[in-house]
Motif scaffolding. Structure first.
Motif, short mmCIF file in Angstrom:
data_model
loop_
_atom_site.label_atom_id
_atom_site.label_comp_id
_atom_site.label_asym_id
_atom_site.label_seq_id
_atom_site.Cartn_x
_atom_site.Cartn_y
_atom_site.Cartn_z
N THR A 99 0.82 -1.22 0.00
CA THR A 99 0.00 0.00 0.00
C THR A 99 0.85 1.26 0.00
N HIS A 100 2.02 1.21 0.62
CA HIS A 100 2.89 2.39 0.67
C HIS A 100 3.39 2.77 -0.72
N GLU A 101 3.74 1.78 -1.52
CA GLU A 101 4.18 2.07 -2.88
C GLU A 101 3.05 2.66 -3.73
N VAL A 102 1.84 2.13 -3.57
CA VAL A 102 0.68 2.68 -4.29
C VAL A 102 0.44 4.12 -3.85
N ASP A 103 0.49 4.36 -2.56
CA ASP A 103 0.26 5.70 -2.03
C ASP A 103 1.31 6.69 -2.54
#
Length: 137
Positions: A91-95
């Motif tokens: 999720t951090h990479e998507v964010d």
């Protein structure tokens, strides 16, 4: 859709300002990780502004043209030629990708909104699954 981060810097589950996109991405990763399968996920972020298509997260230069056209071989299918997608693992990479793309979007100030969008944006998440089967003999 994107939401904002509260001043308290809460995690997304506890932050009432979190939007539907971060919540959906987190639920998608949570669901896929709980399944008995291999998966990969890619995202892209496209902006339509003044009849021009712009790749908001692509690595290539701004001068590369993006074209959109209907795929004649598959009825109702659209192809976007030149749009890059990026592999994401959490999720951090998507964010991070979503935030970098949002900063590039065309915005202006209005009476009701300090940072109003001047364009249409499409954030796409593509997920590929490979299910694992156990054969009993």
């Amino acid at each position: 859709m994107e939401g904002e981060q509260s001043a308290e810097h809460l995690c997304w589950e506890e932050d009432p300002m979190t939007g539907i996109v971060p919540r959906s991405v987190a639920l998608l990763f949570e669901t896929l990780e709980s399944m008995d399968c291999e998966f990969s996920m890619r995202v892209s972020y496209l902006e339509l502004y003044n009849k021009e298509l712009v790749d908001l997260v692509g690595i290539t230069g701004c001068d590369s043209k993006i074209r959109i056209y209907e795929d004649a071989s598959r009825k109702g299918s659209v192809v976007i030629h030149g749009l890059e997608d990026m592999v994401v693992r959490n999720t951090h990479e998507v964010d991070d990708i979503k935030n970098r793309g949002s900063q590039k979007r065309q915005t202006a100030s209005t009476k009701l909104n300090a940072r109003s969008s001047r364009s249409i944006a499409v954030f796409t998440i593509m997920t590929h699954l490979k299910e694992s089967y156990t054969w009993l003999i």
